[in-house]
Design a protein around this motif. Structure first.
Motif, PDB file in Angstrom:
ATOM      1  N   UNK A  40       0.975  -1.275   0.057  1.00 14.20           N
ATOM      2  CA  UNK A  40       0.035   0.042  -0.101  1.00 14.20           C
ATOM      3  C   UNK A  40       0.868   1.188  -0.137  1.00 14.20           C
ATOM      4  N   UNK A  41       0.485   2.312  -0.061  1.00 17.58           N
ATOM      5  CA  UNK A  41       1.103   3.429  -0.381  1.00 17.58           C
ATOM      6  C   UNK A  41       1.683   3.937   0.802  1.00 17.58           C
ATOM      7  N   UNK A  42       1.428   3.565   1.723  1.00 15.81           N
ATOM      8  CA  UNK A  42       2.186   3.693   3.029  1.00 15.81           C
ATOM      9  C   UNK A  42       3.035   2.712   3.620  1.00 15.81           C
ATOM     10  N   UNK A  43       3.145   1.672   2.841  1.00 20.27           N
ATOM     11  CA  UNK A  43       3.988   0.732   2.979  1.00 20.27           C
ATOM     12  C   UNK A  43       3.678  -0.417   3.973  1.00 20.27           C
ATOM     13  N   UNK A  44       4.095  -1.507   3.899  1.00 22.60           N
ATOM     14  CA  UNK A  44       3.872  -2.796   4.979  1.00 22.60           C
ATOM     15  C   UNK A  44       4.090  -2.314   6.430  1.00 22.60           C
ATOM     16  N   UNK A  45       3.199  -2.662   7.123  1.00 26.58           N
ATOM     17  CA  UNK A  45       3.234  -2.212   8.551  1.00 26.58           C
ATOM     18  C   UNK A  45       4.489  -2.695   9.329  1.00 26.58           C
ATOM     19  N   UNK A  46       4.978  -3.769   8.651  1.00 23.42           N
ATOM     20  CA  UNK A  46       6.295  -4.405   9.288  1.00 23.42           C
ATOM     21  C   UNK A  46       7.505  -3.299   9.011  1.00 23.42           C
ATOM     22  N   UNK A  47       7.441  -2.184   8.241  1.00 25.74           N
ATOM     23  CA  UNK A  47       8.539  -1.369   8.198  1.00 25.74           C
ATOM     24  C   UNK A  47       8.532  -0.481   9.508  1.00 25.74           C
ATOM     25  N   UNK A  48       7.504  -0.522  10.247  1.00 26.82           N
ATOM     26  CA  UNK A  48       7.420   0.287  11.465  1.00 26.82           C
ATOM     27  C   UNK A  48       8.046  -0.424  12.524  1.00 26.82           C
ATOM     28  N   UNK A  49       8.192  -1.649  12.523  1.00 25.71           N
ATOM     29  CA  UNK A  49       8.941  -2.743  13.634  1.00 25.71           C
ATOM     30  C   UNK A  49      10.471  -2.284  13.727  1.00 25.71           C
ATOM     31  N   UNK A  58      12.150   2.125   7.288  1.00 30.26           N
ATOM     32  CA  UNK A  58      12.997   1.134   6.766  1.00 30.26           C
ATOM     33  C   UNK A  58      13.658   0.647   8.146  1.00 30.26           C
ATOM     34  N   UNK A  59      12.965   0.098   8.919  1.00 30.62           N
ATOM     35  CA  UNK A  59      13.279  -0.442  10.028  1.00 30.62           C
ATOM     36  C   UNK A  59      14.334  -1.913   9.940  1.00 30.62           C
ATOM     37  N   UNK A  60      14.727  -2.106  11.010  1.00 31.84           N
ATOM     38  CA  UNK A  60      15.461  -3.416  10.953  1.00 31.84           C
ATOM     39  C   UNK A  60      15.014  -4.440  10.645  1.00 31.84           C
ATOM     40  N   UNK A  61      13.508  -4.942  11.012  1.00 33.94           N
ATOM     41  CA  UNK A  61      12.882  -6.003  10.399  1.00 33.94           C
ATOM     42  C   UNK A  61      12.740  -6.118   9.019  1.00 33.94           C
ATOM     43  N   UNK A  62      12.468  -4.837   8.338  1.00 33.75           N
ATOM     44  CA  UNK A  62      12.166  -4.893   7.038  1.00 33.75           C
ATOM     45  C   UNK A  62      13.421  -5.147   6.222  1.00 33.75           C
TER      46      UNK A  62
END
Length: 391
Positions: A40-49, A58-62
């Motif tokens: 989605x335009x806001x990106x996968x929720x896992x980018x916030x982890x 662009x978090x570490x899990x991503x």
């Protein structure tokens, strides 16, 4: 001549989010598949982890879980976005998603609709619960699945705390992701043999219950049961890390000759003459007494001293690594599990490589985890979309 990667030429449209599906597709990307992550335009929720180092989302899990993939952020609710998605699906070997079963038809992403675009497609839906059951369509987070699968009931069986507890990792997501990866590969092999695509369902609850009961179904395997459910050796409260003079150690002398050798080293061989410990079967039945005796002597020496003695005598043993210890572990350093890479926008980061080694066909390098929509334009161009068709 450059050697082809194992999955080179396999294109995967990845519409999964969070951990379960993305972990599955990361494994496939490591094997050389062209994984295109539709976000989605806001990106996968896992980018916030986890925090991002430089660029937002662009978090570490991503970085860990979406390497080797390309990202497009088309709005598939618009005509242009839908057209681009359909064009992508028609060129893909696999579509994998974790959209709730009741929402796939509304999104026009059900199997029959997708199969009309690509008749031999491998269509993989990652679900929380098998769609044949009454829980189908219910929200399924890792905590929910650990609870429903019996995983959260295991720790109280081996310690004094009666409260159910989670294994402190995203266990349900990761185990399900592994099931998803082999399911995709099996369906691809089936298509290579027959030319047929198919629908594959990978449910989290059933994946975790199957995983849990592999050993814990135990003597309820038989009908009628010939004993309790729960693998007794795994549920023995004495089978735990044991304190030494300066820390903790695990000792695993599971073969009978090794137990005998352990008590020789401890100068406690007389314990094996006590009633209930005089032969192999009785020692198996009373293993808790062996662990209790072992625990009584370990505080006399340091962990390093015990490890040296046990190694010299071929007794399996290990120190207890913390999470941070893993980064300095000599075995993991020698096997090359960790390496540092330079991300074009995020700078230096530590990568945990895939654990399986192939003598042929596994690429040494895969691309870095993408920024949101980093490849939207280039993928659209590959699909032959004209500028006025760009979503």
């Amino acid at each position: 001549m450059k050697q082809k990667a194992i999955l080179e030429g396999i294109r995967i449209t990845d519409m999964t989010t969070v951990i379960f599906g993305p972990y599955c597709t990361q494994i496939l990307a490591d094997l050389g598949a062209d994984v295109i992550k539709v976000e989605p335009r806001g990106g996968d929720a896992s980018r916030n982890i986890g925090k991002s180092s430089h660029t937002k989302l662009m978090g570490g899990l991503h970085l860990r879980m979406n390497r080797g993939k390309r990202s497009v952020d088309w709005d598939i609710k618009t005509p242009k976005g839908r057209h681009a998605l359909e064009r992508l699906i028609s060129t893909s070997d696999v579509l994998i998603h974790n959209i709730r079963p009741d929402a796939t038809e509304r999104a026009q992403l059900d199997y029959e609709t997708v199969r009309a675009l690509r008749p031999d497609i491998v269509y993989v839906q990652c679900t929380g619960f098998d769609t044949r059951g009454p829980s189908s369509g219910q929200p399924a987070y890792d905590d929910i699945i650990q609870a429903a699968s019996g995983i959260a009931s295991l720790l109280p069986m081996v310690d004094a705390n009666p409260a159910p507890r989670f294994v402190p990792m995203a266990m349900a997501d990761k185990v399900s992701g592994l099931h998803g990866a082999y399911a995709v590969l099996a369906a691809i092999i089936h298509r290579l043999r027959t030319g047929e695509g198919q629908m594959v369902e990978v449910p989290m609850l059933e994946s975790l219950v199957s995983f849990n009961l592999l050993d814990h179904l135990y003597e309820e395997t038989f009908v009628p049961p010939i004993g309790p459910i729960g693998y007794t050796r795994q549920l023995d409260p004495t089978r735990q890390p044991l304190p030494t003079k300066d820390g903790y150690i695990v000792v695993a002398p599971y073969q009978d000759n090794r137990w005998i050798r352990v008590f020789e080293l401890l100068e406690m061989s007389e314990i094996l003459e006590e009633p209930g410990l005089t032969d192999l079967m009785s020692r198996r039945e009373n293993a808790d007494r062996l662990y209790t005796a072992l625990a009584s002597r370990l505080p006399e020496r340091t962990t390093a001293e015990w490890l040296a003695l046990f190694a010299e005598n071929s007794i399996p043993a290990s120190r207890i690594n913390s999470l941070h210890d893993l980064l300095e572990d000599p075995q993991l350093a020698a096997s090359g599990l960790f390496r540092e890479r330079e991300h074009p926008s995020e700078g230096t980061y530590r990568e945990v490589r895939g654990p399986v080694r192939f003598s042929a066909g596994c690429p040494e390098e895969v691309c870095h985890a993408p920024r949101i929509g980093e490849h939207s334009a280039s993928v659209a161009h590959e699909l032959g979309l004209e500028p006025e068709q760009m979503p």
